[in-house]
Design an enzyme around this catalytic site. Structure first.
Site, PDB file in Angstrom:
ATOM      1  N   GLU A 196     -26.303 -10.076 -18.554  1.00  0.00           N
ATOM      2  CA  GLU A 196     -26.220  -9.655 -19.340  1.00  0.00           C
ATOM      3  C   GLU A 196     -26.995  -7.446 -19.328  1.00  0.00           C
ATOM      4  O   GLU A 196     -28.218  -7.969 -19.074  1.00  0.00           O
ATOM      5  CB  GLU A 196     -26.433 -10.159 -20.962  1.00  0.00           C
ATOM      6  CG  GLU A 196     -26.437  -9.933 -22.118  1.00  0.00           C
ATOM      7  CD  GLU A 196     -25.203  -9.280 -22.264  1.00  0.00           C
ATOM      8  OE1 GLU A 196     -24.267 -10.359 -22.410  1.00  0.00           O
ATOM      9  OE2 GLU A 196     -24.793  -7.685 -22.164  1.00  0.00           O
TER      10      GLU A 196
ATOM     11  N   ALA B 137     -30.438  -3.547 -10.918  1.00  0.00           N
ATOM     12  CA  ALA B 137     -29.971  -2.681 -11.799  1.00  0.00           C
ATOM     13  C   ALA B 137     -30.780  -2.331 -12.522  1.00  0.00           C
ATOM     14  O   ALA B 137     -31.336  -1.654 -12.882  1.00  0.00           O
ATOM     15  CB  ALA B 137     -28.550  -3.177 -12.849  1.00  0.00           C
TER      16      ALA B 137
ATOM     17  N   CYS C  93     -37.746  -7.432 -20.009  1.00  0.00           N
ATOM     18  CA  CYS C  93     -36.591  -7.326 -18.981  1.00  0.00           C
ATOM     19  C   CYS C  93     -37.338  -6.847 -17.390  1.00  0.00           C
ATOM     20  O   CYS C  93     -37.206  -7.160 -16.606  1.00  0.00           O
ATOM     21  CB  CYS C  93     -35.207  -6.419 -18.737  1.00  0.00           C
ATOM     22  SG  CYS C  93     -34.925  -8.348 -20.042  1.00  0.00           S
TER      23      CYS C  93
ATOM     24  N   ARG D 128     -25.075  14.272  -8.749  1.00  0.00           N
ATOM     25  CA  ARG D 128     -25.580  12.879  -7.864  1.00  0.00           C
ATOM     26  C   ARG D 128     -26.754  12.619  -8.758  1.00  0.00           C
ATOM     27  O   ARG D 128     -27.343  10.955  -7.878  1.00  0.00           O
ATOM     28  CB  ARG D 128     -26.137  13.439  -6.283  1.00  0.00           C
ATOM     29  CG  ARG D 128     -24.837  14.418  -5.419  1.00  0.00           C
ATOM     30  CD  ARG D 128     -25.720  14.495  -4.501  1.00  0.00           C
ATOM     31  NE  ARG D 128     -26.627  15.777  -4.385  1.00  0.00           N
ATOM     32  CZ  ARG D 128     -26.926  16.254  -3.478  1.00  0.00           C
ATOM     33  NH1 ARG D 128     -26.705  15.677  -2.082  1.00  0.00           N
ATOM     34  NH2 ARG D 128     -27.623  17.419  -4.200  1.00  0.00           N
TER      35      ARG D 128
ATOM     36  N   LYS E 184     -27.907  -8.159 -11.573  1.00  0.00           N
ATOM     37  CA  LYS E 184     -28.946  -7.927 -12.745  1.00  0.00           C
ATOM     38  C   LYS E 184     -30.196  -7.422 -11.650  1.00  0.00           C
ATOM     39  O   LYS E 184     -30.483  -6.354 -12.420  1.00  0.00           O
ATOM     40  CB  LYS E 184     -28.844  -9.503 -13.077  1.00  0.00           C
ATOM     41  CG  LYS E 184     -29.661  -8.856 -14.681  1.00  0.00           C
ATOM     42  CD  LYS E 184     -28.836  -8.005 -15.574  1.00  0.00           C
ATOM     43  CE  LYS E 184     -29.595  -8.114 -16.982  1.00  0.00           C
ATOM     44  NZ  LYS E 184     -29.912  -8.449 -17.792  1.00  0.00           N
TER      45      LYS E 184
HETATM   46  C1  UDX Z   1     -33.276 -12.824 -22.548  1.00  0.00           C
HETATM   47  C2  UDX Z   1     -32.283 -13.665 -21.346  1.00  0.00           C
HETATM   48  O1  UDX Z   1     -32.102 -15.173 -21.041  1.00  0.00           O
HETATM   49  C3  UDX Z   1     -33.877 -12.928 -20.415  1.00  0.00           C
HETATM   50  O2  UDX Z   1     -33.288 -13.914 -18.992  1.00  0.00           O
HETATM   51  C4  UDX Z   1     -33.272 -11.935 -19.743  1.00  0.00           C
HETATM   52  O3  UDX Z   1     -33.932 -11.201 -19.089  1.00  0.00           O
HETATM   53  C5  UDX Z   1     -33.614 -11.031 -21.442  1.00  0.00           C
HETATM   54  O4  UDX Z   1     -32.867 -12.083 -22.399  1.00  0.00           O
HETATM   55  P1  UDX Z   1     -33.703 -12.739 -24.542  1.00  0.00           P
HETATM   56  O5  UDX Z   1     -32.758 -13.528 -25.608  1.00  0.00           O
HETATM   57  O6  UDX Z   1     -34.477 -11.830 -25.067  1.00  0.00           O
HETATM   58  O7  UDX Z   1     -33.723 -13.987 -23.594  1.00  0.00           O
HETATM   59  O8  UDX Z   1     -35.292 -14.145 -24.714  1.00  0.00           O
HETATM   60  P2  UDX Z   1     -35.681 -15.012 -26.687  1.00  0.00           P
HETATM   61  O9  UDX Z   1     -35.218 -14.017 -27.501  1.00  0.00           O
HETATM   62  O10 UDX Z   1     -37.136 -15.417 -26.479  1.00  0.00           O
HETATM   63  O11 UDX Z   1     -35.106 -16.041 -26.359  1.00  0.00           O
HETATM   64  C6  UDX Z   1     -34.650 -17.659 -25.951  1.00  0.00           C
HETATM   65  C7  UDX Z   1     -34.526 -18.681 -26.812  1.00  0.00           C
HETATM   66  O12 UDX Z   1     -34.362 -19.699 -25.968  1.00  0.00           O
HETATM   67  C8  UDX Z   1     -35.430 -18.716 -27.657  1.00  0.00           C
HETATM   68  O13 UDX Z   1     -35.134 -18.583 -29.504  1.00  0.00           O
HETATM   69  C9  UDX Z   1     -36.098 -19.838 -27.741  1.00  0.00           C
HETATM   70  O14 UDX Z   1     -36.583 -20.817 -28.843  1.00  0.00           O
HETATM   71  C10 UDX Z   1     -34.415 -20.439 -26.987  1.00  0.00           C
HETATM   72  N1  UDX Z   1     -34.792 -21.477 -26.098  1.00  0.00           N
HETATM   73  C11 UDX Z   1     -35.447 -21.834 -25.066  1.00  0.00           C
HETATM   74  C12 UDX Z   1     -34.227 -22.879 -26.227  1.00  0.00           C
HETATM   75  O15 UDX Z   1     -33.473 -22.834 -27.588  1.00  0.00           O
HETATM   76  N2  UDX Z   1     -34.605 -23.763 -25.732  1.00  0.00           N
HETATM   77  C13 UDX Z   1     -35.527 -23.985 -24.229  1.00  0.00           C
HETATM   78  O16 UDX Z   1     -35.185 -24.711 -23.635  1.00  0.00           O
HETATM   79  C14 UDX Z   1     -36.129 -22.808 -24.610  1.00  0.00           C
HETATM   80  C1  UDX Z   2     -33.366  -3.028 -20.162  1.00  0.00           C
HETATM   81  C2  UDX Z   2     -32.033  -2.709 -20.017  1.00  0.00           C
HETATM   82  O1  UDX Z   2     -31.401  -1.099 -19.589  1.00  0.00           O
HETATM   83  C3  UDX Z   2     -30.530  -3.396 -19.796  1.00  0.00           C
HETATM   84  O2  UDX Z   2     -29.113  -2.886 -19.033  1.00  0.00           O
HETATM   85  C4  UDX Z   2     -30.944  -4.542 -19.339  1.00  0.00           C
HETATM   86  O3  UDX Z   2     -29.815  -6.016 -19.615  1.00  0.00           O
HETATM   87  C5  UDX Z   2     -32.425  -4.654 -20.222  1.00  0.00           C
HETATM   88  O4  UDX Z   2     -33.401  -3.998 -19.179  1.00  0.00           O
HETATM   89  P1  UDX Z   2     -33.567  -2.846 -22.349  1.00  0.00           P
HETATM   90  O5  UDX Z   2     -35.312  -3.340 -22.076  1.00  0.00           O
HETATM   91  O6  UDX Z   2     -33.744  -3.073 -24.092  1.00  0.00           O
HETATM   92  O7  UDX Z   2     -32.631  -2.472 -21.669  1.00  0.00           O
HETATM   93  O8  UDX Z   2     -34.168  -1.189 -23.057  1.00  0.00           O
HETATM   94  P2  UDX Z   2     -34.015  -0.138 -22.373  1.00  0.00           P
HETATM   95  O9  UDX Z   2     -33.441   1.398 -22.791  1.00  0.00           O
HETATM   96  O10 UDX Z   2     -33.629   0.486 -20.624  1.00  0.00           O
HETATM   97  O11 UDX Z   2     -35.502   0.796 -22.123  1.00  0.00           O
HETATM   98  C6  UDX Z   2     -36.685  -0.200 -21.289  1.00  0.00           C
HETATM   99  C7  UDX Z   2     -37.552   0.507 -21.560  1.00  0.00           C
HETATM  100  O12 UDX Z   2     -37.819   1.678 -21.040  1.00  0.00           O
HETATM  101  C8  UDX Z   2     -38.267   0.954 -23.089  1.00  0.00           C
HETATM  102  O13 UDX Z   2     -40.077   1.128 -22.984  1.00  0.00           O
HETATM  103  C9  UDX Z   2     -38.007   2.640 -22.675  1.00  0.00           C
HETATM  104  O14 UDX Z   2     -38.528   3.117 -24.334  1.00  0.00           O
HETATM  105  C10 UDX Z   2     -37.802   3.357 -21.744  1.00  0.00           C
HETATM  106  N1  UDX Z   2     -36.973   4.182 -21.507  1.00  0.00           N
HETATM  107  C11 UDX Z   2     -36.529   4.139 -21.372  1.00  0.00           C
HETATM  108  C12 UDX Z   2     -38.597   4.942 -20.513  1.00  0.00           C
HETATM  109  O15 UDX Z   2     -39.274   5.449 -21.149  1.00  0.00           O
HETATM  110  N2  UDX Z   2     -37.935   6.473 -20.019  1.00  0.00           N
HETATM  111  C13 UDX Z   2     -35.683   6.540 -20.568  1.00  0.00           C
HETATM  112  O16 UDX Z   2     -35.357   7.714 -20.097  1.00  0.00           O
HETATM  113  C14 UDX Z   2     -35.338   5.397 -20.803  1.00  0.00           C
END
Ligand code: UDX
Ligand code: UDX
Length: 470
Positions: free
Chosen positions: A162, A224, A277, A261, A221
């Site tokens: 994702e 990226a 992440c 670039r 992933k």
């Molecule tokens: C996700 C991805 O899975 C992670 O690897 C990625 O890098 C970021 O996004 P996220 O959706 O943000 O994680 O995590 P979270 O909000 O903690 O949700 C995970 C859910 O899985 C929780 O609600 C937890 O209760 C559930 N879970 C966990 C299960 O239902 N079964 C399990 O065995 C473990």
């Molecule tokens: C990130 C990736 O962007 C997304 O593609 C992946 O699936 C999950 O991880 P997320 O962590 O939700 O997403 O948010 P993102 O907008 O990437 O920001 C991450 C952090 O970087 C935040 O704390 C944000 O404030 C910071 N950030 C982002 C900066 O400090 N400067 C920037 O220019 C951009």
């Protein structure tokens, strides 16, 4: 093969929004999102859409259109697995906090549990989709578990990482730059890939859907996220140099960003990146490189994390140094706690680390965040301190130094300094004249997001410090 029933294990920040959009865009597919956490499922089922466990712009609308029609939230994992043709695994994969690979490797115990449960329950062939971010070759582990413990059922494992960013999740899902699907390059693997391509084709064009082998998809992933985080650490490194040389980091970012670039995105200097992440995935990448005996590559990527830690500490230290070398007993107001605007997620938020540093120096921290609750803010700090092995007594002393307010004026009034930790738009609309009147003088503002107008604040009388502003 046409998919009719999808199950997603994990109703978190990724599973919830992603499945809601699939349900909206594919009215013929029944989508069931399951989770072990009953409170979370109840919240997804709450009549009042304001109580959904994830705050994302546009999410409530999507859920209101689909829930009860072809989108369901449940704790009955077995039934959902049994009836699904395609099962997404979207459980969390945090950094390991124990044992081998502690502090670096991804903890795959939840993913493994899912695989074992699927193997136990499944009665017919299924496509398993890795949605969670995983180390390269995890699909192999999942496949091995499924094949050795299953009931003679055929499983095809796909990787479909994702890329949505929190705060813009729904928009990112609607208009994805790309969807990546990795699978085995065998006839049955290709059939499974096509089945998932068909799901996304309900709203995305063929150009937006990339297919690769499984390992490339898994590694893409991590790559990226490493590249995105690296850009932030690069500009944050320059922000320190800007402060020493009277250059302006926003001007530098603009100047370099116009080079096609380089590009202009992800060049915003800040108090440091957070989120669930970036740090986790880079640590995981570093661990993988070490595991494959590539120490130079591991060290290269580890610097991105080290620079981010440096940036958070540098911000806290600047507050202390500017406030005459101590914040002991002083009221420091925090605007924002979430790791970025438009989300209630606080995982790895820079605010946690800055607060920790200032509390260690004796400060009283008064927080206002429009979306984050008091219990979450306190739990974030307690989690950090417990992880560091700090005693219960000391934790209770430290936590008494944090105050959370529902009205921002209460956080700001009679403070010695204000620190902006999250770039919420509303902070720029405040009446900064009145805020100034109600603060101790000299009144300091430390803008960790460079969202406030320095000239206006200086004019009012504030001592204003931005990031990377000479
Ligand atoms: C996700 C991805 O899975 C992670 O690897 C990625 O890098 C970021 O996004 P996220 O959706 O943000 O994680 O995590 P979270 O909000 O903690 O949700 C995970 C859910 O899985 C929780 O609600 C937890 O209760 C559930 N879970 C966990 C299960 O239902 N079964 C399990 O065995 C473990
Ligand atoms: C990130 C990736 O962007 C997304 O593609 C992946 O699936 C999950 O991880 P997320 O962590 O939700 O997403 O948010 P993102 O907008 O990437 O920001 C991450 C952090 O970087 C935040 O704390 C944000 O404030 C910071 N950030 C982002 C900066 O400090 N400067 C920037 O220019 C951009």
């Amino acid at each position: 093969m046409k998919i009719k029933n999808i199950c997603c294990i994990g109703a978190g920040y990724v599973g919830g929004p992603t499945m809601s959009v699939i349900a909206l865009k594919c009215p013929d597919i029944k989508v069931t999102v399951v989770d072990l956490n009953e409170a979370r499922i109840n919240a997804w089922n709450d009549e009042n859409l304001e109580n959904l466990p994830v705050y994302e712009q546009g999410l409530a609308e999507v859920v209101s259109k689909t829930r009860g029609k072809n989108l369901f939230f449940s704790t009955d994992v077995d039934i959902a697995i049994d009836t699904a043709d395609m099962i997404f695994i979207a459980v969390n994969t945090p950094t390991k906090t124990y044992g081998e690979g502690k502090g670096m490797a991804a903890d795959l115990k939840f993913v493994e549990l899912c695989a074992r449960q699927i193997a136990r329950v499944a009665n017919n062939d299924k496509i398993i989709v890795e949605k969670s971010t995983l180390p390269v070759r995890t699909a192999e582990t999942i496949q091995t578990i499924l094949d050795s413990t299953g009931n003679g059922v055929n499983f095809e494992v796909l990787s479909n990482p994702e890329f949505l960013a929190e705060g813009t999740a729904i928009d990112d899902l609607f208009k994805a730059d790309r969807v990546l699907i990795g699978g085995n390059q065998t006839p049955s693997g290709k059939k499974a890939i096509q089945a998932l391509v068909d799901v996304y084709s309900n709203w995305l064009s063929p150009k937006q859907i990339l297919t690769t082998n499984v390992w490339s998809s898994e590694l893409s992933k991590l790559t990226a996220n490493a590249f995105l985080a690296q850009r932030i650490s690069s500009i944050n490194a320059m922000s320190a140099l800007c402060e020493a040389t009277e250059a302006d980091v926003d001007e530098v970012a603009h100047a370099i960003g116009t080079d096609s670039r380089i590009g202009s995105k992800f060049l915003k200097a800040s108090v440091g990146f957070g989120g669930s992440c970036f740090q986790k995935d880079i640590l995981n990448l570093v661990y993988l490189c070490s595991f494959f005996n590539l120490p130079e590559v591991a060290n290269y990527w580890e610097q991105v994390i080290k620079l981010n830690d440096y940036q958070k500490h540098r911000f806290a230290k600047k507050i202390i140094n500017t406030l005459f070398n101590t914040v002991n007993g002083k009221k420091i107001a925090f605007l924002g706690w979430a790791f970025k605007k438009d989300t209630n997620d606080t995982r790895e938020s820079a605010a946690i680390y800055v607060a920790d540093h200032l509390i260690e120096d004796g400060a009283n921290i008064h927080v206002y965040d429009p979306k984050v609750s008091e219990s979450k803010i306190k739990a974030d700090l307690v989690y950090l301190w417990e992880l560091r092995g700090i005693s219960e007594l000391r934790i209770s002393q430290k936590i008494a130094k944090i105050f959370v307010h529902k009205d921002y004026n209460e956080a700001l009034n009679n403070s010695h300094a204000i620190a902006v930790l999250t770039e919420w738009d509303e902070f720029t609309t405040y009446d900064w004249n009145t805020i100034y009147q109600n603060m101790y003088k000299p009144a300091f503002v430390f803008d960790g997001r460079n969202i406030l107008d320095a000239s206006v604040l200086n004019e009012i009388g504030f001592q204003f410090k931005g990031i990377g502003k000479g």
